[in-house]
Design a protein around this motif. Structure first.
Motif, mmCIF file in Angstrom:
data_model
loop_
_atom_site.group_PDB
_atom_site.id
_atom_site.type_symbol
_atom_site.label_atom_id
_atom_site.label_comp_id
_atom_site.label_asym_id
_atom_site.label_seq_id
_atom_site.Cartn_x
_atom_site.Cartn_y
_atom_site.Cartn_z
ATOM 1 N N SER A 246 52.588 -42.975 67.444
ATOM 2 C CA SER A 246 53.438 -43.827 68.287
ATOM 3 C C SER A 246 54.835 -43.997 67.702
ATOM 4 N N PHE A 247 54.914 -44.224 66.393
ATOM 5 C CA PHE A 247 56.227 -44.351 65.748
ATOM 6 C C PHE A 247 57.046 -43.085 65.963
ATOM 7 N N SER B 84 59.244 -55.678 66.638
ATOM 8 C CA SER B 84 60.514 -55.128 66.149
ATOM 9 C C SER B 84 60.625 -55.266 64.645
ATOM 10 N N ASN B 85 60.311 -56.456 64.120
ATOM 11 C CA ASN B 85 60.417 -56.692 62.680
ATOM 12 C C ASN B 85 59.525 -55.752 61.877
ATOM 13 N N GLN B 86 58.345 -55.448 62.406
ATOM 14 C CA GLN B 86 57.431 -54.546 61.701
ATOM 15 C C GLN B 86 57.910 -53.097 61.769
ATOM 16 N N GLY C 245 50.737 -50.152 53.245
ATOM 17 C CA GLY C 245 50.284 -51.167 54.189
ATOM 18 C C GLY C 245 51.340 -51.509 55.230
ATOM 19 N N ARG C 246 52.590 -51.586 54.806
ATOM 20 C CA ARG C 246 53.682 -51.886 55.733
ATOM 21 C C ARG C 246 53.910 -50.727 56.707
ATOM 22 N N ARG C 247 53.710 -49.498 56.210
ATOM 23 C CA ARG C 247 53.837 -48.322 57.086
ATOM 24 C C ARG C 247 52.778 -48.367 58.189
ATOM 25 N N ARG C 248 51.566 -48.749 57.842
ATOM 26 C CA ARG C 248 50.504 -48.846 58.852
ATOM 27 C C ARG C 248 50.801 -49.956 59.850
ATOM 28 N N GLU C 249 51.349 -51.068 59.357
ATOM 29 C CA GLU C 249 51.741 -52.152 60.263
ATOM 30 C C GLU C 249 52.809 -51.691 61.245
ATOM 31 N N ALA C 250 53.761 -50.892 60.762
ATOM 32 C CA ALA C 250 54.828 -50.386 61.629
ATOM 33 C C ALA C 250 54.257 -49.497 62.727
ATOM 34 N N GLU C 251 53.297 -48.655 62.388
ATOM 35 C CA GLU C 251 52.676 -47.791 63.394
ATOM 36 C C GLU C 251 51.894 -48.623 64.411
ATOM 37 N N GLY C 252 51.178 -49.633 63.940
ATOM 38 C CA GLY C 252 50.456 -50.500 64.867
ATOM 39 C C GLY C 252 51.388 -51.209 65.829
ATOM 40 N N PHE D 258 53.942 -51.846 71.136
ATOM 41 C CA PHE D 258 55.214 -51.928 71.856
ATOM 42 C C PHE D 258 55.287 -50.845 72.928
ATOM 43 N N ALA D 259 54.963 -49.606 72.538
ATOM 44 C CA ALA D 259 55.008 -48.491 73.485
ATOM 45 C C ALA D 259 54.027 -48.705 74.630
#
Length: 389
Positions: A67-68, A161-163, A175-182, A187-188
């Motif tokens: 998704s990212f 957005s923040n993630q 862990g933050r990278r996985r949060e961003a993908e989630g 969002f998508a």
């Protein structure tokens, strides 16, 4: 050379930038793995050079960031001509339909209401967080209004957005990278569903115009997410960083309170003095020379916008915060074909917030030291506690 996650550097990067500028306009940064342009001229050249492009490289492992990568692969910001030309033309035409100017009274009324809430919180509790009550909700509500997103979705959009934007930083934990993908997936998915509704029942909002503008489904979703993220992140951090500068430089706040005619020039100085976007990457599509430095095809070079904004060759007394500064040719909204499409809207939002704050809360001051976010590329605050008196 600076270390991007050094707390002392993040607290105040500008002396480091000044030292780098004194030694040359372009430097190799081993930690970032790219050249950095630190003068205004060199940064401007990086942003404008047609052989320096935004060449998207998928986050890896690819299967973990579907998704990212989809959002960025189809983004106006991450494409070059001819794809960029086609996308920007479609989005620009939607903005040109009067969407931005028709929002001005709405933005001003919303800013006044939010500042009123801030004033009530201060009266009730002695202090309140300006980010929570003004800087965060204002831009997301405006972009949501523009796109036709329900107002009650605002907090969720901010969280996503923040993630997602954490992925733009260097050395991000897994862990933050996985949060961003989630967050990107959520969002998508949300915007895809909303775009489907607009295809069935179009309205007079920007998302409806994007759906009707011959974009693919992925492009509509990516554009909507880009507008929401960029519109929120830039504006909230200009208001947060800029209000901190105003309240720290008390004489400038008093100037603004006394003279409402300074709101427009103050808006530009807030963007210049403590840039919300410190670095903007480009990749050489051919061998390029910037300020005498050869950048080979395939190498990256970044415009260090925070450094360019303090260049004494362009700005008189660049470390002085002056809300009456004119001219003010900062690069805060970029330059060239990737110049920020939402710049006019951002300026309206920032000016509306300043006008409402100076009018309703002339005695505004910091309650205590604000807490800064620990990131370098997106420069902003975690908290901005304010009071009056």
């Amino acid at each position: 050379m600076f270390v991007a996650d050094d707390p002392a550097f993040i607290a105040d990067p500008y002396p480091v930038f000044a030292d780098l500028r004194s030694k040359g306009e372009v430097h190799w940064h081993e930690g970032l793995g790219q050249f950095i342009a630190v003068s205004h001229a060199a940064a401007g050249a990086v942003l404008r050079h047609r052989s320096l492009g935004r060449i998207w490289t998928d986050a890896t492992p690819v299967e973990q960031f579907a998704s990212f990568n989809l959002l960025h692969r189809n983004s106006l910001l991450e494409n070059e001509p001819p794809a960029h030309t086609r996308l920007r033309k479609r989005v620009s035409s939607a903005f040109a339909r009067g969407h931005v100017q028709r929002l001005r009274p709405t933005v001003e009324a919303l800013a006044a209401r939010l500042v009123g809430t801030l004033a009530d919180e201060i009266a009730a509790h002695g202090e309140a967080d300006l980010l929570d009550h003004v800087a965060q909700p204002l831009p997301v509500a405006v972009i949501a209004e523009l796109l036709g997103v329900p107002e009650d979705m605002g907090p969720r959009l901010v969280g996503w957005s923040n993630q997602i934007v954490k992925m733009y930083e260097y050395g991000l934990p897994e862990g933050r990278r996985r949060e961003a993908e989630g967050a990107a997936e959520a969002f998508a998915g949300y915007l895809r569903e909303l775009a489907g509704e607009r295809a069935r029942r179009p309205g007079d909002d920007l998302l409806s115009h994007l759906v009707a503008a011959e974009l693919t489904g992925d492009e509509v979703v990516a554009t909507g997410v880009l507008l929401l993220m960029a519109g929120h992140e830039a504006t909230v951090n200009v208001i947060g960083n800029g209000t901190t500068a105003l309240l720290t430089h008390r004489e400038q706040w008093e100037r603004l309170v006394t003279d409402p005619g300074l709101v427009e020039s103050a808006t530009e100085e807030l963007i210049r003095f403590d840039s919300p976007l410190q670095l903007f990457e480009r990749t050489a599509t051919a061998d390029v020379e910037i300020a005498g430095q050869r950048v080979a095809k395939g190498q990256k070079i970044a415009a260090l916008l925070g450094a360019a904004a303090r260049d004494p060759e362009v700005f008189t007394a660049p470390d002085t915060f002056d809300i009456g500064r004119s001219p003010n040719p900062h690069l805060g909204f970029g330059a060239g074909i990737h110049y920020c499409l939402g710049a006019p809207l951002a300026r309206i939002e920032i000016a509306a917030a300043l006008a409402a704050l100076r009018e309703r809360l002339p005695g505004l001051r910091l309650a205590r030291e604000p807490e800064r976010r620990p990131e370098f590329v997106i420069r902003g605050l975690r908290t901005l506690p304010v009071t009056t008196g």
